[in-house]
Write a protein that holds these residues in place. Structure first.
Motif, short mmCIF file in Angstrom:
data_model
loop_
_atom_site.label_atom_id
_atom_site.label_comp_id
_atom_site.label_asym_id
_atom_site.label_seq_id
_atom_site.Cartn_x
_atom_site.Cartn_y
_atom_site.Cartn_z
N ARG A 202 18.07 -28.36 -72.86
CA ARG A 202 16.61 -28.29 -72.42
C ARG A 202 16.54 -27.08 -71.48
NH1 ARG A 202 14.59 -30.60 -67.46
NH2 ARG A 202 16.44 -31.01 -66.09
N LEU A 203 15.27 -26.59 -71.55
CA LEU A 203 15.10 -25.30 -71.11
C LEU A 203 14.32 -25.60 -69.82
CD1 LEU A 203 14.67 -22.15 -70.79
CD2 LEU A 203 12.78 -22.35 -72.24
N VAL A 204 14.48 -24.86 -68.59
CA VAL A 204 13.75 -25.07 -67.16
C VAL A 204 13.26 -23.64 -66.91
CG1 VAL A 204 13.61 -25.84 -64.84
CG2 VAL A 204 14.78 -27.21 -66.87
N ASN A 205 12.15 -23.46 -66.83
CA ASN A 205 11.75 -22.06 -66.06
C ASN A 205 11.52 -22.04 -64.55
OD1 ASN A 205 11.45 -20.83 -68.73
ND2 ASN A 205 9.42 -21.68 -68.97
N LEU A 206 11.98 -21.06 -64.15
CA LEU A 206 11.92 -20.65 -62.43
C LEU A 206 11.09 -19.67 -62.36
CD1 LEU A 206 12.59 -22.21 -59.78
CD2 LEU A 206 14.73 -21.24 -60.02
N ASP A 207 10.29 -19.57 -61.52
CA ASP A 207 9.27 -18.42 -61.24
C ASP A 207 10.05 -17.62 -60.02
OD1 ASP A 207 7.44 -16.49 -61.43
OD2 ASP A 207 5.89 -17.75 -60.72
N THR A 208 11.00 -17.16 -60.46
CA THR A 208 11.83 -16.18 -59.56
C THR A 208 12.73 -14.94 -60.23
OG1 THR A 208 12.75 -16.12 -57.27
CG2 THR A 208 13.77 -17.53 -59.16
N GLY A 209 13.34 -14.34 -59.35
CA GLY A 209 14.30 -13.34 -60.01
C GLY A 209 15.84 -13.93 -60.31
N HIS A 210 16.44 -12.87 -60.74
CA HIS A 210 17.93 -13.24 -61.39
C HIS A 210 19.01 -13.95 -60.62
CE1 HIS A 210 20.92 -12.79 -64.42
NE2 HIS A 210 21.56 -12.20 -63.61
N TRP A 211 18.53 -13.95 -59.01
CA TRP A 211 19.54 -14.43 -58.19
C TRP A 211 18.78 -15.50 -57.60
CZ3 TRP A 211 19.13 -9.37 -59.35
CH2 TRP A 211 20.53 -8.84 -60.04
N PRO A 212 18.72 -16.78 -58.03
CA PRO A 212 17.65 -17.94 -57.30
C PRO A 212 18.30 -18.39 -56.23
CG PRO A 212 18.52 -18.64 -59.57
CD PRO A 212 18.83 -17.20 -59.52
#
Length: 231
Positions: A202-212
């Motif tokens: 499954r896919l989860v999106n996180l509204d931040t950059g490449h180093w969360p």
């Protein structure tokens, strides 16, 4: 209790997970951030290749002997973590790739994207990939203090980036979650996009950059927790 074995991407060691690990421990999980050979406090241990890093992950699982383990790989470390995930058998509960490359049998971390500049940097720096400059971390949701810390991280052993993955079976055969960090591109690409065609992922999106683990550690910890608690 679930045990999380977490591996950060290029240049980074176990220290990168400090804030995420604290949240997961507070939620009752076992948490085991792992530094790969040749990085951070393991500099100079040996000259690692790609399979050295795979074995680092497998050895950590065997050392802990958990029966309910979640492997977490960020960025580069999706390649060794994905290989380890298909090797540890019924110990694996879930694998989470955090804005990561997914391993493909016979291909390296550098396969499939324009990498001439990285290869040249490795050749010019004694076989290691130096950390990016501070300017190259701009627009990724990081503070100046966080960027300064990452820039001082360890040069990454070049052979781990150029040697091919060895996949006894496809990664889409195990259950997983892919965390896409939207400031680093709107959608997964390449092997990661193919992986998400599987019903087991499954896919989860996180509204931040490449180093969360730095920019959104609490949100990332929630996603990891939910990877094993959500119905």
């Amino acid at each position: 209790m679930t045990d999380f074995v977490m591996v950060a991407g290029a240049w980074l060691g176990a220290w990168a997970w400090d804030e995420v690990a604290a949240d997961l421990r507070a939620a009752g999980h076992g948490v085991h951030p792992l530094t790969l050979s040749g990085l951070a406090e393991k500099q100079g241990v040996r000259e690692p290749g790609q399979q050295t890093h795979v074995q680092d992950v497998v050895d950590e699982v065997e050392r802990l002997d958990p029966r309910d383990v979640v492997l977490v790989g960020h960025s580069y470390s999706g390649v060794p973590v994905g290989q380890a995930a298909v090797r540890i058998g019924d110990r694996l509960r879930h694998v989470v790739l955090v804005d990561a490359n997914a391993p493909v049998d016979g291909e390296s971390f550098l396969s499939g994207w324009p990498s001439d500049e990285v290869r040249a940097a490795i050749a010019a720096n004694g076989g290691c990939w130096p950390p990016l400059t501070a300017e190259e971390y701009a627009g990724q949701g990081l503070t100046d203090e966080q960027i300064a810390r990452i820039v001082e991280a360890t040069p990454h052993p070049g052979a781990t980036l150029t040697e091919p993955a060895v996949m006894p079976r496809p990664l889409n055969e195990v259950p997983g979650t892919y965390v896409k960090c939207l400031l680093d591109g709107a959608e997964p690409w390449g092997a990661a996009a193919e992986l998400l065609k599987s019903e087991r992922w499954r896919l989860v999106n996180l509204d931040t950059g490449h180093w969360p683990m730095f920019s959104e550690p609490h949100a990332l910890a929630r996603i990891l927790h939910e990877s094993v608690t959500a119905p």
